[in-house]
Enzyme design. Structure first.
Site, short mmCIF file in Angstrom:
data_model
loop_
_atom_site.label_atom_id
_atom_site.label_comp_id
_atom_site.label_asym_id
_atom_site.label_seq_id
_atom_site.Cartn_x
_atom_site.Cartn_y
_atom_site.Cartn_z
N GLY A 183 0.85 -1.19 0.00
CA GLY A 183 0.00 0.00 0.00
C GLY A 183 0.89 1.24 0.00
N CYS A 184 0.75 1.93 1.06
CA CYS A 184 1.51 3.13 1.45
C CYS A 184 2.46 3.75 0.45
CB CYS A 184 2.26 2.85 2.74
SG CYS A 184 1.21 2.06 3.93
#
Ligand code: SF4
Ligand code: SF4
Lengths: 105, 400
Positions: free
Chosen positions: A103-104
């Site tokens: 993600g991130c």
């Protein structure tokens, strides 16, 4: 799985070229991977980013959020893209030997 | 393709409807990728298993978004879709194209990808389905040479979209296409280089009919409205009545504010109660029209039901004049981004963030005064803490 070879380096990577065994990472590996992400030479600034990513990853098991990366290294996002043209997730994390971020970053 | 290779998919070609199977078969006649897509999908239907691997990280130099990496889990069996990456391409405002522009996109994609497109994705982008990693840079180069750019993906500003507003629609209360283009240009950096906790969508609708579903799908919904009185053309009202329209039931009866009166001759609207929902105007477009003092209402916090449940956006700025460079809106947006990026959790949309921290604290953090219009559900909670009341007491030396 694919094997990535460059000079003396030979490591297992996934389809996106991320290391499957991040334990095998060393500076030579980073330099070898740099050739795949349009990074010509690893400078002190590259190492600042990669060291931060590695330390964070070893401590927390995930990559930091991008904003945190910018804040802690003091580099604005634009600068990170100058250093790693394919971006923090694809470029910087790969060279720093992190497992593929989900993600991130 | 041999006719008997995909018996399960062939079922989807039956009936009077358009069929994606038929379309992909047509593409497969000249493209091996499209062919393997069908064969892999047939196997998925047979085995009841999806054979796409989850998530790859691929992209073009300088951008962190715009390409969604996808790989087949069965590359030996379906070598032509071992890579099957998707590109998002920023659509023109309101999806106006020349035939030449469309042809150039299709030509590029037939040369470098599967030839399959999705016009358009739910965010609004042109979706180019299926190509290999080594084709990404050449495609990108050709797209930009034709004046196109990639759209957003991941935790960034997603490609803004708008209704066709003033280009075609008399209801438009502001120039949605101009605003959409302006915001897209202003936030290029945020669009191409993800740095947010999660995605952020802007959608621009010219009126409350909300043809781009801004209120349901965008973190910041900018919806056209007016603040003076609805314009009434008495002669046209009479024409509708003479034509047999049941004004009492079809217009007055469906007004959510119950603020329209019809005595058989005269139509009267109590504009102070009007909710600007567009209903009466939609029913009698020749007789009624939005007022002259037009602008937009800004709402915040919608999202589709992934991760947490669905949210509709709620009023944030009740009325604002929509004039370039829209600085007032942008200042607030940038303030919100600062707070959300600092305090938001990974994969938390702004609507969820506001729910978690509470509207009061959120407004304080971004430096915006609360106003009654922001109350989404009036009289929901009787236990209201009136801070001002206690402060006044303080001055009189009473307890905290
Ligand atoms: S949202 Fe309103 S202005 Fe825009 S196209 Fe739909 S009806 Fe027209
Ligand atoms: S716009 Fe909606 S609320 Fe206002 S008068 Fe017409 S129907 Fe009633």
């Amino acid at each position: 799985m694919a094997i990535f070879e460059y000079g003396d380096v030979s490591i297992e990577v996934d389809e996106d070229g991320f290391m499957l065994e991040p334990d095998q990472w060393n500076e030579e590996v980073a330099a070898a991977l740099a050739t795949t992400e349009a990074v010509e030479e690893l400078t002190e600034e590259h190492w600042k980013v990669m060291n931060y990513l590695r330390d964070y990853y070893l401590e927390f098991g995930v990559a930091p959020m991008i904003r945190k990366l910018c804040k802690e290294t003091g580099f604005p996002l634009k600068k990170i893209y100058e250093l790693f043209p394919s971006g923090p997730a694809k470029g910087a994390c790969k060279l720093a030997g992190l497992a593929k971020p989900t993600g991130c970053v | 393709m041999a006719t008997n290779e995909t018996p399960l998919l062939d079922e989807l070609e039956k009936g009077p409807w358009p069929s994606f199977v038929t379309e992909i078969k047509r593409a497969a006649a000249g493209n091996e990728m499209a062919k393997d897509v069908l064969l892999q999908l047939e196997k998925s239907y047979r085995d009841k298993v999806g054979y796409w691997k989850h998530g790859g990280i691929v992209g073009v130099m300088g951008y962190g978004g715009g390409v969604i990496g996808r790989y087949s889990a069965l590359p030996e069996e379906f070598p032509n879709v071992s890579h099957f990456h998707t590109l998002r391409v920023n659509q023109p405002s309101a999806w106006f194209y020349t035939a030449d522009a469309l042809r150039s996109i299709c030509d590029i994609w037939e040369e470098h990808g599967s030839g399959l497109t999705n016009m358009h994705g739910s965010t609004g982008d042109i979706i180019l389905l299926g190509t290999r990693t080594e084709q990404l840079e050449p495609v990108f180069e050709k797209l930009t040479a034709h004046g196109f750019d990639l759209g957003g993906s991941g935790s960034d500003v997603r490609t803004p979209s708008c209704c066709n507003g003033m280009a075609r629609c008399e209801f438009a209360c502001y120039d949605t296409m101009a605003a959409c283009y302006d915001f897209t240009q202003e936030y290029q950096d945020e669009l191409h280089r993800p740095a947010f906790p999660y995605k952020w969508k802007f959608k621009f609708s010219g009126c409350a009919n909300d043809c781009v579903a801004a209120i349901a799908r965008s973190d910041l919904s900018i919806i056209g409205t007016w603040r003076d009185d609805i314009k009434i053309d008495t002669a046209e009202i009479k024409a509708y009545a003479d034509g047999g329209m049941d004004i009492e039931s079809d217009v007055c009866g469906n007004c959510p504010a119950h603020c329209i009166d019809w005595d058989g001759k005269q139509l009267a609207i109590d504009n102070s109660l009007c909710l600007h929902c567009m209903h009466c105007i939609n029913v009698m477009p020749k007789a009624l029209a939005p007022g002259d003092d037009k602008g937009a209402v800004i709402l915040i916090g919608a999202k589709a039901p992934i991760i947490e449940g669905a949210l509709l956006s709620s009023v944030f700025m009740p009325f604002i004049k929509m004039e370039a460079p829209y600085r007032e809106i942008k200042d607030v947006v940038e303030e919100i981004w600062d707070v959300w990026c600092e305090e938001g959790k990974a994969r938390e949309r702004i609507g969820e963030f506001i729910q978690r921290v509470g509207l009061g604290d959120f407004l304080e953090a971004i430096g915006v005064e609360p106003i009654p219009e922001m109350v989404a559900v009036p009289r929901e909670n009787p236990y209201i803490f009136y801070e001002e009341f206690f402060e006044e007491d303080d001055e009189e030396g009473e307890d905290e």
